[in-house]
Write an enzyme that holds these catalytic residues in place. Structure first.
Site, PDB file in Angstrom:
ATOM      1  N   ARG A 137      64.702 101.967  -7.181  1.00 52.76           N
ATOM      2  CA  ARG A 137      64.053 102.068  -8.562  1.00 52.76           C
ATOM      3  C   ARG A 137      65.313 102.299  -9.360  1.00 52.76           C
ATOM      4  O   ARG A 137      66.322 103.059  -9.268  1.00 52.76           O
ATOM      5  CB  ARG A 137      63.374 103.618  -8.754  1.00 52.76           C
ATOM      6  CG  ARG A 137      62.689 104.080 -10.033  1.00 52.76           C
ATOM      7  CD  ARG A 137      62.199 105.355  -9.655  1.00 52.76           C
ATOM      8  NE  ARG A 137      61.867 105.897 -11.034  1.00 52.76           N
ATOM      9  CZ  ARG A 137      60.377 105.668 -11.367  1.00 52.76           C
ATOM     10  NH1 ARG A 137      59.381 104.884 -10.974  1.00 52.76           N
ATOM     11  NH2 ARG A 137      60.078 106.311 -12.755  1.00 52.76           N
ATOM     12  N   HIS A 176      56.687  96.562 -12.710  1.00 54.94           N
ATOM     13  CA  HIS A 176      56.450  97.789 -11.918  1.00 54.94           C
ATOM     14  C   HIS A 176      55.198  97.440 -11.227  1.00 54.94           C
ATOM     15  O   HIS A 176      54.362  98.210 -10.895  1.00 54.94           O
ATOM     16  CB  HIS A 176      56.170  98.881 -12.768  1.00 54.94           C
ATOM     17  CG  HIS A 176      56.149 100.366 -12.163  1.00 54.94           C
ATOM     18  ND1 HIS A 176      56.677 100.571 -10.951  1.00 54.94           N
ATOM     19  CD2 HIS A 176      55.952 101.655 -12.815  1.00 54.94           C
ATOM     20  CE1 HIS A 176      56.404 102.122 -10.683  1.00 54.94           C
ATOM     21  NE2 HIS A 176      56.311 102.635 -11.855  1.00 54.94           N
ATOM     22  N   GLN A 179      52.944 100.416  -9.059  1.00 58.06           N
ATOM     23  CA  GLN A 179      52.274 100.918  -9.785  1.00 58.06           C
ATOM     24  C   GLN A 179      50.776 100.205 -10.107  1.00 58.06           C
ATOM     25  O   GLN A 179      49.841 100.748 -10.040  1.00 58.06           O
ATOM     26  CB  GLN A 179      52.920 101.458 -11.347  1.00 58.06           C
ATOM     27  CG  GLN A 179      51.844 101.964 -12.250  1.00 58.06           C
ATOM     28  CD  GLN A 179      51.293 103.394 -12.057  1.00 58.06           C
ATOM     29  OE1 GLN A 179      52.309 104.185 -11.707  1.00 58.06           O
ATOM     30  NE2 GLN A 179      50.252 103.740 -12.072  1.00 58.06           N
ATOM     31  N   ASP A 208      51.257 103.173 -22.487  1.00 57.12           N
ATOM     32  CA  ASP A 208      52.332 103.721 -21.829  1.00 57.12           C
ATOM     33  C   ASP A 208      52.988 104.317 -22.879  1.00 57.12           C
ATOM     34  O   ASP A 208      52.728 104.087 -23.944  1.00 57.12           O
ATOM     35  CB  ASP A 208      53.217 102.496 -20.925  1.00 57.12           C
ATOM     36  CG  ASP A 208      53.887 103.168 -20.087  1.00 57.12           C
ATOM     37  OD1 ASP A 208      54.373 104.441 -19.896  1.00 57.12           O
ATOM     38  OD2 ASP A 208      55.023 102.187 -19.732  1.00 57.12           O
ATOM     39  N   CYS A 262      50.334 105.254 -16.487  1.00 65.05           N
ATOM     40  CA  CYS A 262      51.058 105.403 -15.478  1.00 65.05           C
ATOM     41  C   CYS A 262      51.493 106.642 -15.364  1.00 65.05           C
ATOM     42  O   CYS A 262      52.083 107.025 -14.065  1.00 65.05           O
ATOM     43  CB  CYS A 262      52.118 104.381 -15.231  1.00 65.05           C
ATOM     44  SG  CYS A 262      53.207 104.224 -16.942  1.00 65.05           S
ATOM     45  N   ARG A 275      49.013 105.877  -5.975  1.00 66.83           N
ATOM     46  CA  ARG A 275      50.458 105.471  -5.715  1.00 66.83           C
ATOM     47  C   ARG A 275      50.644 105.442  -4.253  1.00 66.83           C
ATOM     48  O   ARG A 275      51.195 104.615  -3.544  1.00 66.83           O
ATOM     49  CB  ARG A 275      51.336 106.153  -6.520  1.00 66.83           C
ATOM     50  CG  ARG A 275      51.388 105.854  -7.824  1.00 66.83           C
ATOM     51  CD  ARG A 275      51.924 104.563  -8.119  1.00 66.83           C
ATOM     52  NE  ARG A 275      53.187 104.222  -7.766  1.00 66.83           N
ATOM     53  CZ  ARG A 275      54.205 104.854  -8.515  1.00 66.83           C
ATOM     54  NH1 ARG A 275      54.144 105.141  -9.551  1.00 66.83           N
ATOM     55  NH2 ARG A 275      55.331 104.486  -7.851  1.00 66.83           N
TER      56      ARG A 275
END
Length: 316
Positions: A114, A141, A144, A236, A276, A304
């Protein structure tokens, strides 16, 4: 059955850096596997294909959902996860990604990273002899988005032909949602203010895939046009991690891009709202929407765990 076994065999040892690297049938296989692993976990069925295996987790960016879901997921699959922050390994003191990758490959069975720059993900994978998973970069991502589309599939019963509307910054979330939609035969429409558009290469690539699957990709300016008749509405934060110093500037730029009750009226009545997380309630989304009857953000967050378990079980 033969085709499923062939897909499963073809995934072993692969990296998971972005959905662009995966065929539509491979993505759908992983989504179906995630749903099956979720069923097993809910029913208390033991499933430990990674027993005795170890996952290294390199975190250059802090996290809640990513860290917990990967650690718990690896444990449930029978393996062990090691959390490695920049302060825990020599990468934080100047060791090259290549040297780190070559050493870690001798200890571990898989790695996640990450990070900020996507080049770090690519270099780690290029220098490793074990599977590498992109747990977030500035470009994409993908983990996700696998959880996102698993959630939509569970709630709607299908993906192909559905319309996904993304309102907000042209960031890694937009890129991965768009790429997934292009692979899965969905209609993707985004709306971002001028100066915050998605990466043009990502748009071009998604449109190339869309020609093969019958998907449709619309990059728009008007949020009302983007959200019209949408089955799924996504947003987001306006200032992602690393852009906090631009907060005030972005608040001005994104004025009019809040997903609120008025804007959501243009979506289908049974639309799903996804985010997210973490969310800034009252900023990119109103409390009435994020806590409303169309919101599935906590089902999405739970997935997730299951989506990432599917990815790890398939490639490790």
């Amino acid at each position: 059955m033969d085709n499923i076994e062939e897909i499963a065999s073809g995934l072993k040892g692969r990296d998971f850096l972005g959905l662009a690297d995966y065929k539509p049938e491979e993505i759908r296989y992983l989504l179906d596997l995630a749903i099956d692993l979720k069923r097993k976990q809910k029913n208390g069925e033991l499933y430990q294909p990674l027993k005795g295996k170890t996952l290294g987790m390199i975190f250059e960016k802090s996290s809640t959902r990513t860290r917990v879901s990967f650690e718990v997921g690896m444990y449930q699959l029978g393996g062990h996860a090691l959390f490695l922050s920049r302060n825990d390994i020599q990468m934080g003191r100047g060791e090259t990604i290549r040297d780190t990758a070559m050493v870690m490959s001798r200890y571990l069975d898989g790695m996640i990273i990450r990070t900020f720059g996507h080049r770090n993900v690519v270099e780690l994978a290029r220098s490793s002899t074990i599977p590498v998973i992109n747990a977030l970069s500035d470009l994409s991502h993908p983990c996700q988005v696998m959880a996102d589309y698993q959630t939509v599939l569970e709630k709607k019963g299908k993906l192909e032909g559905l319309k996904v509307a993304y309102i907000g910054d042209g960031n890694n979330m937009l890129h991965s949602l768009m790429m997934g939609a292009s692979k899965l035969g969905m209609h993707f429409a985004s709306a971002s203010p001028e100066g915050y558009d998605p990466d043009s290469d990502q748009v071009r690539l998604a449109r190339e895939y869309a020609e093969e699957t019958g998907a449709k990709i619309d990059i728009l300016r008007d949020p009302r046009e983007a959200i019209e008749n949408a089955d799924v509405v996504y947003t987001d934060v306006w200032a992602s991690m690393g852009f906090e110093e631009e907060q005030k500037e972005r608040e001005r730029a994104f004025s009019g891009y809040q997903v609120n009750e008025e804007l959501a009226q243009h979506a289908k009545p049974d639309y799903l709202f996804l985010h997210c997380l973490p969310a800034h309630r009252g900023e990119e989304v109103s409390e009435g929407v994020i806590d409303g009857p169309n919101s599935v953000i906590f089902d999405e967050a739970e997935n997730r765990l299951h989506a990432q378990k599917a990815i790890m079980a398939a490639i490790m």
